[in-house]
Design a protein around this motif. Structure first.
Motif, PDB file in Angstrom:
ATOM      1  N   HIS A   1      12.808  87.198  41.273  1.00 45.81           N
ATOM      2  CA  HIS A   1      13.857  88.218  41.383  1.00 45.81           C
ATOM      3  C   HIS A   1      13.249  89.620  41.303  1.00 45.81           C
ATOM      4  O   HIS A   1      13.575  90.484  42.119  1.00 45.81           O
TER       5      HIS A   1
ATOM      6  N   GLU B   1      19.322  91.205  52.332  1.00 43.99           N
ATOM      7  CA  GLU B   1      19.992  89.956  52.728  1.00 43.99           C
ATOM      8  C   GLU B   1      19.039  88.752  52.786  1.00 43.99           C
ATOM      9  O   GLU B   1      19.476  87.617  52.930  1.00 43.99           O
ATOM     10  N   ASP B   2      17.743  88.967  52.657  1.00 44.48           N
ATOM     11  CA  ASP B   2      16.760  87.888  52.717  1.00 44.48           C
ATOM     12  C   ASP B   2      16.541  87.183  51.380  1.00 44.48           C
ATOM     13  O   ASP B   2      15.755  86.235  51.309  1.00 44.48           O
ATOM     14  N   PHE B   3      17.209  87.637  50.331  1.00 42.00           N
ATOM     15  CA  PHE B   3      16.885  87.120  49.001  1.00 42.00           C
ATOM     16  C   PHE B   3      16.986  85.601  48.900  1.00 42.00           C
ATOM     17  O   PHE B   3      16.076  84.948  48.375  1.00 42.00           O
ATOM     18  N   ASP B   4      18.078  85.004  49.371  1.00 43.76           N
ATOM     19  CA  ASP B   4      18.241  83.557  49.239  1.00 43.76           C
ATOM     20  C   ASP B   4      17.133  82.792  49.965  1.00 43.76           C
ATOM     21  O   ASP B   4      16.612  81.795  49.444  1.00 43.76           O
ATOM     22  N   ASP B   5      16.755  83.261  51.152  1.00 47.92           N
ATOM     23  CA  ASP B   5      15.660  82.617  51.879  1.00 47.92           C
ATOM     24  C   ASP B   5      14.347  82.779  51.108  1.00 47.92           C
ATOM     25  O   ASP B   5      13.587  81.816  50.963  1.00 47.92           O
ATOM     26  N   TYR B   6      14.085  83.980  50.624  1.00 52.11           N
ATOM     27  CA  TYR B   6      12.863  84.216  49.855  1.00 52.11           C
ATOM     28  C   TYR B   6      12.826  83.338  48.602  1.00 52.11           C
ATOM     29  O   TYR B   6      11.796  82.733  48.290  1.00 52.11           O
ATOM     30  N   LEU B   7      13.943  83.237  47.902  1.00 50.27           N
ATOM     31  CA  LEU B   7      13.994  82.432  46.681  1.00 50.27           C
ATOM     32  C   LEU B   7      13.675  80.964  46.986  1.00 50.27           C
ATOM     33  O   LEU B   7      12.862  80.333  46.302  1.00 50.27           O
ATOM     34  N   ALA B   8      14.272  80.413  48.025  1.00 45.13           N
ATOM     35  CA  ALA B   8      14.003  79.019  48.395  1.00 45.13           C
ATOM     36  C   ALA B   8      12.534  78.822  48.767  1.00 45.13           C
ATOM     37  O   ALA B   8      11.894  77.851  48.336  1.00 45.13           O
TER      38      ALA B   8
ATOM     39  N   GLU C   1      11.263  82.031  37.481  1.00 48.99           N
ATOM     40  CA  GLU C   1      12.095  82.520  38.588  1.00 48.99           C
ATOM     41  C   GLU C   1      12.504  83.970  38.386  1.00 48.99           C
ATOM     42  O   GLU C   1      12.800  84.668  39.350  1.00 48.99           O
TER      43      GLU C   1
ATOM     44  N   ARG D   1      10.256  79.014  45.662  1.00 50.05           N
ATOM     45  CA  ARG D   1      10.317  77.759  44.899  1.00 50.05           C
ATOM     46  C   ARG D   1       9.413  76.703  45.539  1.00 50.05           C
ATOM     47  O   ARG D   1       8.699  75.983  44.844  1.00 50.05           O
TER      48      ARG D   1
END
Length: 149
Positions: free
Chosen positions: A36, A8-15, A32, A18
């Motif tokens: 992933h 569930e942390d993927f979106d936070d990690y992606l931001a 990017e 970046r």
């Protein structure tokens, strides 16, 4: 507070990734697709990749730390590369980076039986070099050479 990544942390990690790759801490861009793959490796039970999410006192994600484990004849055993440490600018200078590194090092020593730690610093990123020196890291006179495939 720091804990291992969960799916569930993927979106936070992606931001956060970046932001890291847009900062002075890096000297070249990264696809990017790598973000992933790295995240999937860290949450997928990899024997060599680790990832942690760093949160502030309110539980808001403010950074991350990545590590990878290799073997080193020079160290006589497993070595953990502290690959990436990123904290949002407004959270720096509060001890979060030091605490994150200390926690990761302890966990890697106990769970992965590492014999030492390595890291790299972009020349422009002087402030983090000072933290690493205070923590006992020493520069080595090697040049890093890479082939990116």
């Amino acid at each position: 507070m720091m804990r291992r990544f969960v799916a569930e942390d993927f979106d936070d990690y992606l931001a956060l990734s970046r932001e890291f790759y847009a900062s002075e801490a890096t000297d070249h861009p990264v696809s990017e697709e790598h973000f992933h793959r790295t995240f999937q490796e860290t949450v997928g039970g990899s024997p060599i990749a680790r990832g942690w999410l760093i949160s502030n006192d309110q539980g808001r994600p403010v950074g991350y730390l990545l590590a990878s484990i290799t073997w080193s004849n020079e160290f006589g055993g497993r070595v953990a590369w502290l690959e990436e440490l990123y904290l949002r600018p407004e959270t720096r200078g509060q001890g979060l980076g030091r605490k994150a590194i200390e926690q990761a090092m302890e966990e890697l020593k106990q769970q992965d039986k590492v014999a030492g730690f390595r890291l790299e610093v972009a020349p422009a990123n002087k402030s983090i070099s000072e933290l690493y020196k205070r923590m006992g890291f020493q520069p080595v006179p090697y040049d890093e050479w890479c082939i990116f495939l």
